[in-house]
Every structure is written in C-alpha cells, then in structure tokens.
Design a protein around this motif. Structure first.
Motif, PDB file in Angstrom:
ATOM      1  N   TYR A 194     -76.353 -42.314 -63.020  1.00 18.59           N
ATOM      2  CA  TYR A 194     -75.284 -41.661 -63.776  1.00 18.59           C
ATOM      3  C   TYR A 194     -75.359 -41.934 -65.276  1.00 18.59           C
ATOM      4  O   TYR A 194     -74.465 -41.558 -66.018  1.00 18.59           O
ATOM      5  CB  TYR A 194     -73.923 -42.079 -63.221  1.00 18.59           C
ATOM      6  N   LYS A 198     -76.290 -47.266 -61.871  1.00 16.98           N
ATOM      7  CA  LYS A 198     -76.108 -47.099 -63.315  1.00 16.98           C
ATOM      8  C   LYS A 198     -77.131 -46.122 -63.888  1.00 16.98           C
ATOM      9  O   LYS A 198     -76.794 -45.285 -64.730  1.00 16.98           O
ATOM     10  CB  LYS A 198     -76.227 -48.448 -64.020  1.00 16.98           C
ATOM     11  N   TRP A 225     -62.869 -38.645 -64.961  1.00 21.05           N
ATOM     12  CA  TRP A 225     -63.319 -39.680 -64.036  1.00 21.05           C
ATOM     13  C   TRP A 225     -63.959 -40.841 -64.796  1.00 21.05           C
ATOM     14  O   TRP A 225     -64.728 -40.633 -65.722  1.00 21.05           O
ATOM     15  CB  TRP A 225     -64.322 -39.099 -63.044  1.00 21.05           C
ATOM     16  N   ILE A 283     -70.100 -51.042 -66.326  1.00 27.43           N
ATOM     17  CA  ILE A 283     -69.150 -50.507 -65.354  1.00 27.43           C
ATOM     18  C   ILE A 283     -68.028 -51.514 -65.183  1.00 27.43           C
ATOM     19  O   ILE A 283     -68.247 -52.726 -65.154  1.00 27.43           O
ATOM     20  CB  ILE A 283     -69.867 -50.212 -64.020  1.00 27.43           C
ATOM     21  N   TYR A 285     -71.307 -36.260 -64.414  1.00 25.41           N
ATOM     22  CA  TYR A 285     -69.986 -36.271 -63.803  1.00 25.41           C
ATOM     23  C   TYR A 285     -68.974 -35.939 -64.892  1.00 25.41           C
ATOM     24  O   TYR A 285     -69.288 -35.960 -66.077  1.00 25.41           O
ATOM     25  CB  TYR A 285     -69.681 -37.626 -63.142  1.00 25.41           C
ATOM     26  N   GLU A 335     -68.814 -43.685 -54.003  1.00 21.85           N
ATOM     27  CA  GLU A 335     -70.164 -43.139 -54.067  1.00 21.85           C
ATOM     28  C   GLU A 335     -71.142 -43.923 -53.198  1.00 21.85           C
ATOM     29  O   GLU A 335     -71.897 -43.340 -52.449  1.00 21.85           O
ATOM     30  CB  GLU A 335     -70.667 -43.125 -55.519  1.00 21.85           C
ATOM     31  N   PRO A 358     -66.178 -44.525 -64.227  1.00 24.81           N
ATOM     32  CA  PRO A 358     -66.925 -45.307 -63.247  1.00 24.81           C
ATOM     33  C   PRO A 358     -66.290 -46.676 -63.025  1.00 24.81           C
ATOM     34  O   PRO A 358     -65.890 -47.351 -63.969  1.00 24.81           O
ATOM     35  CB  PRO A 358     -68.313 -45.442 -63.868  1.00 24.81           C
ATOM     36  N   LEU A 374     -75.196 -44.869 -67.014  1.00 16.34           N
ATOM     37  CA  LEU A 374     -74.176 -45.827 -67.446  1.00 16.34           C
ATOM     38  C   LEU A 374     -74.828 -47.076 -68.027  1.00 16.34           C
ATOM     39  O   LEU A 374     -75.906 -47.481 -67.598  1.00 16.34           O
ATOM     40  CB  LEU A 374     -73.301 -46.233 -66.253  1.00 16.34           C
ATOM     41  N   ALA A 432     -69.247 -48.911 -55.411  1.00 14.82           N
ATOM     42  CA  ALA A 432     -69.314 -48.191 -56.681  1.00 14.82           C
ATOM     43  C   ALA A 432     -68.769 -46.786 -56.478  1.00 14.82           C
ATOM     44  O   ALA A 432     -69.007 -46.158 -55.448  1.00 14.82           O
ATOM     45  CB  ALA A 432     -70.744 -48.132 -57.185  1.00 14.82           C
ATOM     46  N   PHE A 489     -65.924 -43.603 -58.612  1.00 14.74           N
ATOM     47  CA  PHE A 489     -65.235 -43.087 -59.785  1.00 14.74           C
ATOM     48  C   PHE A 489     -63.738 -43.018 -59.527  1.00 14.74           C
ATOM     49  O   PHE A 489     -63.308 -42.649 -58.444  1.00 14.74           O
ATOM     50  CB  PHE A 489     -65.770 -41.696 -60.139  1.00 14.74           C
ATOM     51  N   ARG A 496     -66.724 -36.711 -67.353  1.00 17.25           N
ATOM     52  CA  ARG A 496     -66.395 -37.917 -68.122  1.00 17.25           C
ATOM     53  C   ARG A 496     -64.975 -37.890 -68.678  1.00 17.25           C
ATOM     54  O   ARG A 496     -64.433 -38.928 -69.030  1.00 17.25           O
ATOM     55  CB  ARG A 496     -67.399 -38.118 -69.251  1.00 17.25           C
TER      56      ARG A 496
END
Length: 71
Positions: free
Chosen positions: A62, A59, A18, A67, A13, A46, A20, A64, A33, A35, A15
């Motif tokens: 993406y 997580k 956006w 978050i 995505y 999402e 998270p 991560l 969840a 962005f 970064r």
C-alpha cells in the motif's frame, strides 16, 4: 525465468476516508492490519500479521512508511 526480482505492485486506497491501522491484542499479541474509516470508525481487515516480513509486505503493498497501532 531464474534470477529475476518479483515486481512489487502498489495498491491504491481512499486516503481521504481510510487510515491504515495495526490492531494489536493485549492478551495474546495477535496483530491484524487493515484500514479504519475516518468518519464512522468502521474497521476493514486486510490480513493477519504473524511476522515482521508480513508487516513489511503490507506496507510495501500500500506504499506506507509507518502505521498506527491500536490496542
């Protein structure tokens, strides 16, 4: 066919623009969840998080480690 592990595919995505975010409801505990856009604060949803496994899957999807929660 049997005994193989499912390969986890990481989705990229933007970064830069956006961030998270986990939106949490104070009154009923619902979590979503998605962005949030850094510039105009727009939220892109999402998935609905109903369990810890779904949060872990989000997580991993993406890439991560943590978050941020918003109420």
């Amino acid at each position: 066919m049997f005994g193989r592990k499912k390969r986890i595919v990481t989705v990229e995505y933007d970064r830069e623009n956006w961030v998270p975010v986990l939106k949490c409801s104070i009154c009923n505990g619902e979590q979503v969840a998605g962005f949030r856009n850094v510039h105009n604060k727009e939220f892109r949803e999402e998935c609905l998080i109903r369990s810890q496994e779904e949060l872990t899957a989000f997580k991993q999807k993406y890439g991560l480690t943590e978050i941020r929660k918003e109420y």
